[in-house]
Design an enzyme around this catalytic site. Structure first.
Site, PDB file in Angstrom:
ATOM      1  NE  ARG A  98      41.947   6.029 -29.600  1.00  0.00           N
ATOM      2  CZ  ARG A  98      41.960   5.961 -28.284  1.00  0.00           C
ATOM      3  NH1 ARG A  98      41.193   6.799 -27.585  1.00  0.00           N
ATOM      4  NH2 ARG A  98      42.721   5.096 -27.659  1.00  0.00           N
ATOM      5  CE  LYS A 218      45.156  15.346 -10.227  1.00  0.00           C
ATOM      6  NZ  LYS A 218      43.865  14.716 -10.458  1.00  0.00           N
ATOM      7  CE1 TYR A 249      45.502  23.407  -5.003  1.00  0.00           C
ATOM      8  CE2 TYR A 249      44.956  22.432  -7.110  1.00  0.00           C
ATOM      9  CZ  TYR A 249      44.573  23.100  -5.970  1.00  0.00           C
ATOM     10  OH  TYR A 249      43.272  23.488  -5.804  1.00  0.00           O
ATOM     11  CG  HIS A 310      46.244  18.360  -6.476  1.00  0.00           C
ATOM     12  ND1 HIS A 310      47.146  18.268  -7.507  1.00  0.00           N
ATOM     13  CD2 HIS A 310      45.014  18.259  -7.059  1.00  0.00           C
ATOM     14  CE1 HIS A 310      46.503  18.119  -8.649  1.00  0.00           C
ATOM     15  NE2 HIS A 310      45.210  18.104  -8.402  1.00  0.00           N
ATOM     16  CE  LYS A 397      35.273  16.677  -7.649  1.00  0.00           C
ATOM     17  NZ  LYS A 397      35.555  17.965  -8.297  1.00  0.00           N
ATOM     18  CD  GLN A 433      42.486  27.273  -6.519  1.00  0.00           C
ATOM     19  OE1 GLN A 433      43.283  27.429  -7.414  1.00  0.00           O
ATOM     20  NE2 GLN A 433      41.559  26.330  -6.573  1.00  0.00           N
ATOM     21  CE  LYS A 441      42.539  34.061  10.511  1.00  0.00           C
ATOM     22  NZ  LYS A 441      41.477  33.048  10.690  1.00  0.00           N
ATOM     23  CG  LEU A 460      51.924  39.504   1.140  1.00  0.00           C
ATOM     24  CD1 LEU A 460      52.218  40.875   0.563  1.00  0.00           C
ATOM     25  CD2 LEU A 460      53.210  38.738   1.351  1.00  0.00           C
ATOM     26  NE  ARG A 526      31.094  24.348   9.279  1.00  0.00           N
ATOM     27  CZ  ARG A 526      31.295  23.379  10.150  1.00  0.00           C
ATOM     28  NH1 ARG A 526      32.343  22.583  10.021  1.00  0.00           N
ATOM     29  NH2 ARG A 526      30.469  23.164  11.146  1.00  0.00           N
TER      30      ARG A 526
END
Length: 662
Positions: A98, A218, A249, A310, A397, A433, A441, A460, A526
């Site tokens: 616009r 989305k 993702y 995701h 977040k 990421q 483990k 790896l 956390r």
């Protein structure tokens, strides 16, 4: 619009029917999605192709071209594809929005978004010369008539240049022309999709044949009803075979590797079931808060913004059965089957939170907002492979770190001998990421004359194993897939219906209960402590890594000498006298210190003086916390160097490759 309104009303009635409760069990049944049975439509049988697109004339129109998404993701992806020779140099790129900008001003904006000091200026200049700008409204036919005129002029010049390169004289009779692809990228809110697509069709720009491909971002609605209304609207102007619903993702390297990891390695496929797996976690964590997206985010929340799309898509890839091939149709068949088996989320299996200070953000207009910035949900899949396994989706977040990963925790070894009965469970971590990698483990005997078992990892890490520099961005891959007409990493309408079915009921329940507010939590932690209680109900200490980790925000970095002295119960000066002032190396390395000049020092404490480096039978010198395993609380020898880093890994696990450690 009357036809659209009628379609929406019909869809709403159908949704009410589709989500009725089962009369006998009382359970909510999934929407009636027709499974894709063979034969599959031709466009969905195409196997993945990743070649450069040079045998077609390509046009890209970006709607919402001045917006945040286009500037941060779309245009950098297009530039990188052209720079890497995956997008033809003569591609026509038009930005539409616009704002009444000139092409020169728009190019300056795009230049800032694609600038990188490591890239020469010539490729950027060439790319910018392919970019022009048109402004207008999204729902006005006159604006699209002007867009068509500009588009036809650009494409006519593109064809003339192609004839020159092909050595065809301008006066020569008509020859067979190369095929054309038009990609319409909708970097706009979803409520604008219908008007844009309708005007593209009515203006004669879009023919909706093999030429056209529509990339849709989305969110696709707020619940099952609004999603189905949007799908019904778009069905009037778009067919499914030209719709590419993008979930970035699905374009990330480690997510695209999931099917290969599962179905190309017999060691994993054989144990990929409820007999061997104790739990599966799909985790998304961000340190930032709103980052300027408050107006958008407060209308949706983290469940709608991250979890429903995701994380649910990743869950489907982790849990689906092996497809007949890697074509889009065969992958879709298996994803629909497993999503149909996921029970709708129950309120008792959900914890939501809101970080302290969220309501004080400038972009939040509703100071009484109950929008969640943190959510952890436990889902259940009712099929023979996964019955009884808890599937954890966690997103938040303003947390303690940036991380996206899949954690697959396996069950303990049955009938383990006494010396090994306290070993922690094996765990497979797929790090999406940052620092992409896969690690496994295991419990391993520490080399030496004593008997010590410690958790270690088989590594790896992509950065150290593949000499490719930075991995391509997800948007690069997905746009290339669109240009190649490969739909294997895009979201089908039936997947949308099923994923919304999982979350819609609990979202309505949260909105209806005004006293059901998100639990507050501090930035840099956390998340709310209530999440740990939910984890403990399902046999986990907490969500994420099972090692001990405080849920308080870090105050300051504590020097290594202070940490060692605290664990040993000696003064800092005494610790420094023992040579602990140097760098603490990770488990598996020589324990030594470095002086200020970088020279190796030999006055570090002996190996058995380091915390955790004790035989299995020893208990002295082990602090109370370190005397329990990170996996479940049973006594077990701990790794030698208990790291206090913020990495979500068991103590002593190295983030370096073997070659780097040597």
């Amino acid at each position: 619009m009357s036809a659209v309104r009628k379609a929406s009303e019909a869809t709403a009635k159908k949704v009410a029917t589709d989500t009725d409760s089962d009369e006998e069990t009382g359970l909510r049944v999934p929407p009636k999605v027709m499974p894709l049975l063979v034969p599959i439509p031709e466009q969905l049988t195409k196997l993945p192709s990743f070649g450069a697109v040079h045998d077609e004339l390509t046009t890209v129109i970006v709607f919402g071209a001045d917006g945040n998404l286009a500037r941060r993701k779309t245009f950098p992806a297009l530039f990188n594809l052209m720079y890497k020779d995956h997008l033809a140099d003569d591609a026509v790129i038009i930005g539409y929005a616009r704002a009444p900008l000139s092409t020169t001003a728009f190019r300056e904006m795009v230049y800032r978004s694609i600038y990188a000091p490591t890239v020469a200026n010539q490729p950027r200049t060439h790319f910018l010369n392919q970019v022009t700008y048109e402004h207008g409204e999204f729902n006005e036919p006159a604006s699209f008539a002007a867009l068509r005129e500009a588009l036809e002029a650009r494409e006519a010049q593109q064809l003339a240049d192609w004839r020159v390169r092909a050595g065809i004289d301008a006066d020569a009779p008509a020859v067979q022309q190369p095929s054309r692809v038009r990609l319409y990228y909708m970097a706009v809110p979803s409520f604008l999709y219908y008007g844009i697509c309708l005007n593209l069709k009515d203006s004669g720009i879009a023919t909706h044949k093999k030429v056209d491909r529509f990339v849709l971002e989305k969110p696709f609605g707020r619940d099952s009803t609004t999603c189905n209304e949007l799908l019904a609207q778009l069905a009037l102007v778009l067919s499914e075979d030209v719709s590419y619903r993008i979930d970035h993702y699905l374009g990330k390297e480690l997510i695209m590797n999931l099917l290969v990891l599962r179905f190309a390695n017999i060691c994993f496929e054989a144990i990929w079931n409820h007999h061997h797996i104790a739990s599966v976690q799909v985790i998304f964590k961000e340190k930032v808060g709103l980052d300027g997206r408050g107006g958008y985010f407060d209308q949706y929340g983290v469940i709608r913004d991250v979890m429903q799309n995701h994380l649910t898509q990743i869950l489907a890839l982790v849990t689906m059965e092996q497809p007949l091939s890697l074509s889009a149709g065969h992958i879709l068949q298996e994803k629909i089957k497993v999503l149909s088996s996921v029970r709708p989320l129950a309120r008792k299996d959900l914890v939501i939170g809101q970080y302290a200070g969220y309501l004080d953000e400038e972009s939040i207009s509703n100071k009484q907002s109950r929008t969640e910035t943190f959510a952890v949900a436990v889902l259940h899949i009712n099929n023979p492979r996964w019955a009884g396994v808890p599937f954890v989706l966690k997103a938040g977040k303003a947390l303690n770190e940036n991380r996206a990963e899949v954690r697959i925790r396996f069950k303990n070894v049955p009938g383990a001998i006494p010396e090994l009965s306290a070993c922690p469970e094996n765990e497979l971590i797929i790090r999406v990421q940052p620092n992409e990698g896969i690690y496994w483990k295991i419990s391993n005997k520490v080399p030496g004359l004593h008997f010590e078992v410690a958790p270690m990892r088989m590594d790896l890490t992509y950065q150290s194993k593949y000499d490719q520099g930075e991995l391509p961005e997800a948007y690069e891959r997905l746009i290339l897939h669109v240009l190649n007409a490969d739909k294997s990493h895009f979201v089908h309408a039936d997947e949308l219906k099923l994923s919304w079915h999982i979350f819609s009921a609990v979202l309505h329940e949260l909105e209806a209960a005004e006293d059901d507010r998100p639990v507050p939590y501090m930035r840099g932690t956390r998340g709310p402590a209530l999440a740990d209680e939910l984890a403990q109900r399902y046999g986990m200490r907490k969500f994420g890594s099972q090692r001990f980790e405080s849920n308080t925000a870090p105050v300051a970095n504590v020097p290594a000498v202070d940490r060692w002295a605290t664990r040993k119960g000696v003064g800092v000066a005494a610790a420094a006298a023992n040579g602990v002032a140097g760098t603490h190396r990770r488990s598996g390395e020589r324990r030594s210190s470095e002086g200020a000049d970088g020279a190796q020092r030999n006055d570090a404490p002996p190996r058995n003086e380091w915390p955790g480096a004790l035989p299995l039978s020893s208990t002295n010198l082990v602090p109370p916390v370190a005397a329990t395993s990170w996996a479940g609380g049973s006594p077990v020898a701990m790794p030698r160097n208990v790291s206090s880093s913020s990495c979500d890994e068991p103590p002593g696990f190295s983030t370096q490759s073997e070659s780097t450690r040597r």
